[in-house]
Structures are given as C-alpha cells and as structure tokens.
Write an enzyme that holds these catalytic residues in place. Structure first.
Site, mmCIF file in Angstrom:
data_model
loop_
_atom_site.group_PDB
_atom_site.id
_atom_site.type_symbol
_atom_site.label_atom_id
_atom_site.label_comp_id
_atom_site.label_asym_id
_atom_site.label_seq_id
_atom_site.Cartn_x
_atom_site.Cartn_y
_atom_site.Cartn_z
ATOM 1 N N HIS A 463 31.240 -5.724 21.390
ATOM 2 C CA HIS A 463 30.048 -5.977 20.567
ATOM 3 C C HIS A 463 29.056 -6.875 21.307
ATOM 4 C CE1 HIS A 463 27.821 -6.851 16.780
ATOM 5 N NE2 HIS A 463 27.587 -7.988 17.411
ATOM 6 N N GLU A 464 29.529 -8.017 21.758
ATOM 7 C CA GLU A 464 28.625 -8.959 22.421
ATOM 8 C C GLU A 464 28.058 -8.365 23.701
ATOM 9 O OE1 GLU A 464 27.445 -11.379 20.885
ATOM 10 O OE2 GLU A 464 28.886 -11.380 19.243
ATOM 11 N N HIS A 467 24.937 -6.472 23.027
ATOM 12 C CA HIS A 467 23.739 -7.326 23.039
ATOM 13 C C HIS A 467 23.313 -7.605 24.485
ATOM 14 C CE1 HIS A 467 23.548 -8.307 18.786
ATOM 15 N NE2 HIS A 467 24.762 -8.827 18.768
ATOM 16 N N HIS A 470 21.437 -4.797 25.959
ATOM 17 C CA HIS A 470 20.082 -4.770 25.388
ATOM 18 C C HIS A 470 19.202 -5.753 26.155
ATOM 19 C CE1 HIS A 470 17.724 -4.750 21.270
ATOM 20 N NE2 HIS A 470 17.136 -4.013 22.180
HETATM 21 ZN ZN LIG Z 1 26.017 -9.345 17.131
#
Ligand SMILES: [Zn+2]
Length: 673
Positions: A463-464, A467, A470
């Site tokens: 998940h991290e 980011h 991105h």
């Molecule tokens: Zn998050």
C-alpha cells in the site's frame, strides 16, 4: 556558520544535508523562510501591472523555497524520529506556520489578482496544467476565506491559529499517552502464543526503556493490536485492549477529551464564519465528493450490511469459543475460525514473509514488471536516521526516476501507523528531482534474527509503496501539483491499487520463500487466502465505517450544537448507524483518533472507502486486461500516476478507465451485496 537550509541541497537528487543539520538550525530557517516568502508575495501584489500568469502565478509557485526546505525536513523528523526538542518546537512553530499560510491565502491583493485571472481564464491561451493551476488556486483560496472582509478575516486567523495549537497538542499528548500505556510484562509465559521474533522485539523494546529482562507490548495506532490474534492469555489480551482504548481518556496531563471538544467547536465556528453549515460541508466542498450528504449516503448504504455481516461472524466465533466473546477476543477466535474453515494460518505464513525478500522480490519486483523500473541501493547516500535505506529508481531506458527511501522499523521516536512522504518534490518549474519515503512500524527483531512480517504488514508495505510510486512517477510543471498533491478522497486510490500485487500469483511466487528452508510458500496457502477473502470483512468494514461515521458525526456539528461529553457523543453517533456492537469497537475512538484530530483527515476519514470504489473498479480492469504487464503498467502510469495533481483526478480516472467508476466491484469484494 551558514544554515544548511539556506541553499538548495547539492547532494544527489537534492537529498537534504541531514549530516549538517542540527536542532538550532530549524527555528532561524523557519523565521527567515516565512519572511522571505512574505517578501516574495509582496513583490507580486505591489506590481503596478495588471495580473498575468507570468507576473502572478509563476512567482507564487516559486515562492517559499527556503520555508519548504526546512518544513519538509522538520516535519519528516517530527513524524519519524522526533524528540522533546522537536515536539516543543513544533508546538511553537505550528501556529506561526498557520498564521503564515493565512497571510498568503487571505491576502486580498493576491486574491483579487487570482480572481481576475480566473475570470478571464478562457482568453489567456494557457496550456491545460497552467489553466488548472489558476482554477485550483481560485477554488482553494475562495473556500479558505480569501473573499471575506477584513474583520471576518481577523476572526478567521484567530480560529486557524487556535486550531493549529490544539491539533499539535492533541498529537503530542496522544504520543505520550501511547508510550506510557505500553504494557510491561514480567513473565514471558504471559506472552504465550507470540512468535520468537515478536518476543525478541518485545524484549528489545523493554531494554530500550531500561527494563532489561522484561517485555514491552507497545501500542499501535488503531484499537486492535496485531498480537491479539495469537496471545492465548485472555487476561493479557484484555489488558492490551483496555490500554489501547484508554488512550487520551484517562484524565491527567495527556487526556485529549477537552481538545476533541475544543477542536470540533472551533472547526464548526470557523465553518460558520466561512458560510458553511459545518466543518464537513466546508472540507468536502473542495473534495471529489463535494457534499457531506453524498458521503453519508454512501456510508449509510454500507453500514447496515456490514453490521449484519459482523453479527453473523460473531455467531461463528462464539460457537468456536463456547462463550460470549468480547472485543479483545475477536481476532484470537477469528484466527481460529479462519484456520478451521479455510485452513489459513497467518502465523504459519510469516516465515515466508521475510522483509528483505518481500521488498526486493515482491514490492520492487511487481513495479519492475509493470513499469520497467529497477532499484539500486545507494549506501553512499545517507538519509535522516541510520535505519533508513536509500534506493535509486531507474527507468528501463536508464533515466533516473528518483530516490526511494525506506524506514521500516518502529521506535519510540516514531509516531504510529505507516505513511509516505516526500523529502523533495518533483517540479519542472523548479528543476526539482524527487525523493519519497515510506515509513512502517515493524517491530525490530534482535540482531541476527530475521524480520518476519505479518500478512497485514506485507499488505501495508504494498500500500505505502503505491503512494511512493505516485510520488515518484508524477511529472508536473508546478510544485503545487507534485506527486501525491491531489484531493484527499482520491489520494488513497493509487496505493490501494498497488495492494493487488501482494497476492498476484507471479509476484507472491517470487517473494514468498521460507527464510530458513528456501522453499516457496505452498500454493494452497494463497488459494486459501483468496477463498477466505471475504472472511471477517463484516468486522473489518464495520470498524472502519464506525470511525468514518464518527469523524463525520463530529464534523457535521453546527456551531450551535453543544457537546460536553466525548464518550456519550461517540456512543450516540455509533448507535444511530447501528455500529455500536461492543465486540466490534471503532477502529479509533475519538480520544485517539489521530487522523481526524491532528492527522489531516478531518471530515475526510471516509476517503479510504470512497477511493476504494475506484480501486476495486481498477483491479477489475487489470484482471480483464491481462494483469501484470508492461502495457497495463505503462497505461496506468501515463494516464494516472504520472499526472500527479495536475488535472481533475476523476477526469484522469476516466482517461484510464474509459468511463466513471462503478461501485459493484467494491460491494462484491466486501461481501456487501
Ligand atoms: Zn494510504
């Protein structure tokens, strides 16, 4: 004698010169940085020429670089490696920064220039990103109150500063109470059920506090502690749960109840001043959701089936336990039922989740397959703490993408949770490269022992890293749009999408290898996990929705609503939506709800499920189009990740998906049909 913040870093990729930075550099750099930016803005507004993009937007976007350099390093330190000095300084500097931001956002002369540009936008002949820059500034400044008269602005500044002080205080007290409530265990037998690595982490944590020979159970941010799933001693489980839920609500110096009331009252009054019914109405006006009613409509639709599913799950757990289970029993018995029904044993999986393999052969591997990027460790580049590792990210054609830094382990100086932030943000205008950081809170094993991650930690890692991608891939002109600088109810979408690769067959086969035997994780483990995908989702959805609805409840209060009892308000709000099952506590209670009272998710905790609609719909797209391929990765990167905040995110989503998102895949995923 020179302050290391005074000039841009000359280190590779603009890495801040951490080795040269000491505590006494922050304050003068903040002071000079704020003064410098005010002078830069003054130069814009005192220009006798009428506003143009070149004489207003460009200098506004290039202003405040010194302030940006010091703030980036300082707030990274506060979160990841804080100390008493930084906590004190933060409390002192936060209201000054809030006042500084107001001095710019509420500057009437600046606002009228932006307003004039906005009204003639169609005739300016700008490219799409430049047009969008004006639109975003105009919307943000208008909602922030730039159009108010001077006396109203004076009131507004007062609210902003008081809120800044109160939220900072909330965070500080919560960290102190969390550390203080860690459980000291004298007898190792009380920790029966924990893995050797967890025991050594608990022993190590005790040792760090001078409690040699004892064990320390440090609390995590959410209500549920990961060790509740395996601790066989019911009394210890009850004590951990009680400590977790007591945070901020014990009276004394670290109680946060008064701050919760003060913060919500100030926010409601500020919203009224700005012409909105509530803080939520004000916040959500500048999100993709647009109104609290649209948020409520979605959350309410999910709450009923989620609570119903949780009750069904509870019946199964009670049948397994043979007694009425309580909150501290839930994950222990859900693990048992999961094992009995699906034969999924999360404890047995951990030897296959060795951190380095997960990183190199899982997280990095999936990114290489999708985007062609490769990762090279740069031991020669130091970050802010010796535990932080630095990797250079390179495109297939050899072009440098940026640096990825990883701060895996928990420590007392780090706040709870997991997150991504940037140490320098990409921008063509400023010629900035990009460095992103991932922070996790994995307990550090004793030296020489492997770091074995839990299933949830592996998921958080992916998940991290979503980011991080991105942040790394966004290529924008204006600093305002760098990386993850997009709407809060959109920003979780790319990170949620990246979670899908954790269990993708080609990826998990590559990284899930037993740390001792070198054997691959048995294929049936993954099949069983997939078969059990909806197991316990009633619980997980309920505890999340409870927190999201609680956040909305606090922030849809009007300035005339008087609340005096935090616990009673919370109980009433949860009962109203049917999420008051005591066996399924909210993921965060008000007194330790950091996201909403100091973490920037105020009236925005709904964002996770809001963006999960986009995520679930996108996962469907990847599956329908061949999954883990360069073609798919390139499309997602080009149309979505690479755009950063430089265009309307729902437009970017349509570019990628070919239509608006549909909710059905989310309902299917969570068993909420
Ligand atoms: Zn998050």
């Amino acid at each position: 004698m020179t302050n290391p913040f005074s000039t841009p870093s000359s280190l590779p990729f603009g890495m801040p010169p951490f080795a040269d930075i000491t505590d006494e550099h922050y304050r003068p750099a903040f002071e000079r940085g704020m003064a410098e930016q005010l002078a830069e803005v003054e130069a814009i507004t005192s220009n006798p020429d009428g506003p143009t993009f070149e004489n207003t937007m460009i200098p506004l976007e290039t202003s405040g670089q010194l302030l940006d350099r010091v703030a980036t390093v300082f707030f990274n330190k506060v979160s990841a490696d804080g100390n008493d000095f930084t906590a004190e300084l933060e409390e002192e500097i936060a209201p000054l920064l809030a006042a500084h931001a107001d001095a710019i956002r509420l500057n009437s002369a600046l606002y009228s220039r932006i307003k004039e540009l906005h009204s003639s936008l169609a005739t300016l002949g700008l490219d799409a990103e430049s047009s969008y820059l004006i639109e975003r500034y105009f919307a943000e400044y208008t909602i922030a109150g730039a159009g108010l008269d001077e006396s109203q602005k004076e009131l507004l500044r007062g609210y902003n500063q008081k809120l800044s002080t109160a939220t900072t205080r909330f965070e500080k007290r919560l960290l102190a109470d969390t550390n203080d409530l860690a459980l000291v265990i004298d007898d190792v037998r009380e920790l029966d059920g924990l893995e050797p690595g967890e025991l050594s982490a608990a022993a190590e944590a005790a040792k760090e506090r001078g409690l040699d020979g004892k064990y320390l159970v440090t609390l995590v941010l959410p209500t549920g502690h990961p060790w509740l799933a395996s601790l066989t001693n019911r009394d210890v489980r009850a004590r951990i749960m009680a400590a977790s839920r007591a945070r901020g609500a014990r009276g004394g110096d670290w109680d946060t109840s008064e701050l919760v009331l003060e913060i919500t009252r100030l926010r409601a009054e500020r919203a009224r001043l700005l012409g909105f019914d509530s803080h939520a109405a004000w916040v959500i006006a500048d999100e993709t959701a647009k109104t609290p009613q649209r948020v409520a409509a979605m959350l309410d639709k999910l709450a009923v089936p989620a609570a119903r599913n949780a009750l069904k799950e509870q019946a199964a757990l009670q049948a397994q336990a043979g007694f009425a289970i309580e909150a501290h029993d839930w994950s222990f018995y859900s693990e048992k039922v999961r094992q009995a029904t699906y034969e999924v044993d999360e404890v047995a999986m951990r030897p296959y989740f060795e951190a380095e393999r997960v990183l190199q052969d899982g997280v990095f591997y999936a990114a290489t397959k999708l985007y062609g990027v490769t990762f090279t460790e740069r031991a020669d580049i130091a970050a802010y703490h010796p535990d932080v590792r630095v990797f250079e990210v390179t495109d297939e054609d050899g072009t440098a993408v940026g640096l990825y830094t990883l701060d895996l382990y928990t420590r007392d100086s780090k706040r709870g949770g997991a997150w991504m932030n940037s140490l320098i943000s990409q921008s063509r205008l400023l010629g900035h490269p990009v460095i992103v950081t991932n922070n996790l809170n994995v307990p550090k094993p004793a030296s020489g022992e492997p770091t074995l991650l839990t299933y949830d930690e592996v998921n958080t890692f992916f998940h991290e890293f979503g980011h991080a991608l991105h942040g790394l891939f966004a290529r924008v002109t204006y600093p305002r749009f760098a990386g993850t600088n997009t709407f809060r109810d959109f920003v979780e979408f790319p990170s949620q999408v990246n979670e899908m690769w954790m269990l993708w067959p080609e990826v998990i086969e590559n990284y899930a290898v037993h740390y001792e035997t070198g054997e691959r994780m048995p294929a049936e483990f993954v099949q069983k996990i997939q078969a059990s995908a909806q197991f316990n989702e009633g619980f997980a959805t309920s505890e999340y929705l409870a927190a999201a609805l609680l956040d909305q409840a606090w922030h849809t209060l009007t300035a005339d609503d008087i609340v005096t009892d935090v616990a009673a308000f919370e109980a009433g709000a949860l009962a109203r939506v049917g999420l008051n099952n005591p066996a399924v506590p909210t993921r965060y209670s008000s007194t330790y709800f950091q996201h909403t009272f100091s973490g920037g998710y105020d009236a925005g905790y709904y964002s996770y499920i809001w963006s999960e609609v986009l995520d679930a719909d996108t996962v469907e797209w990847f599956k329908a189009n061949g999954g883990l391929t360069r073609g798919n990765g390139d499309r997602f990167r080009r149309l979505l990740l690479g755009v950063g905040g430089s265009k309307d995110p729902l437009e970017a989503f349509r570019d990628f998906r070919g239509r608006d998102a549909e909710i059905q895949p989310l309902l299917d995923r969570r068993g909420l049909n």
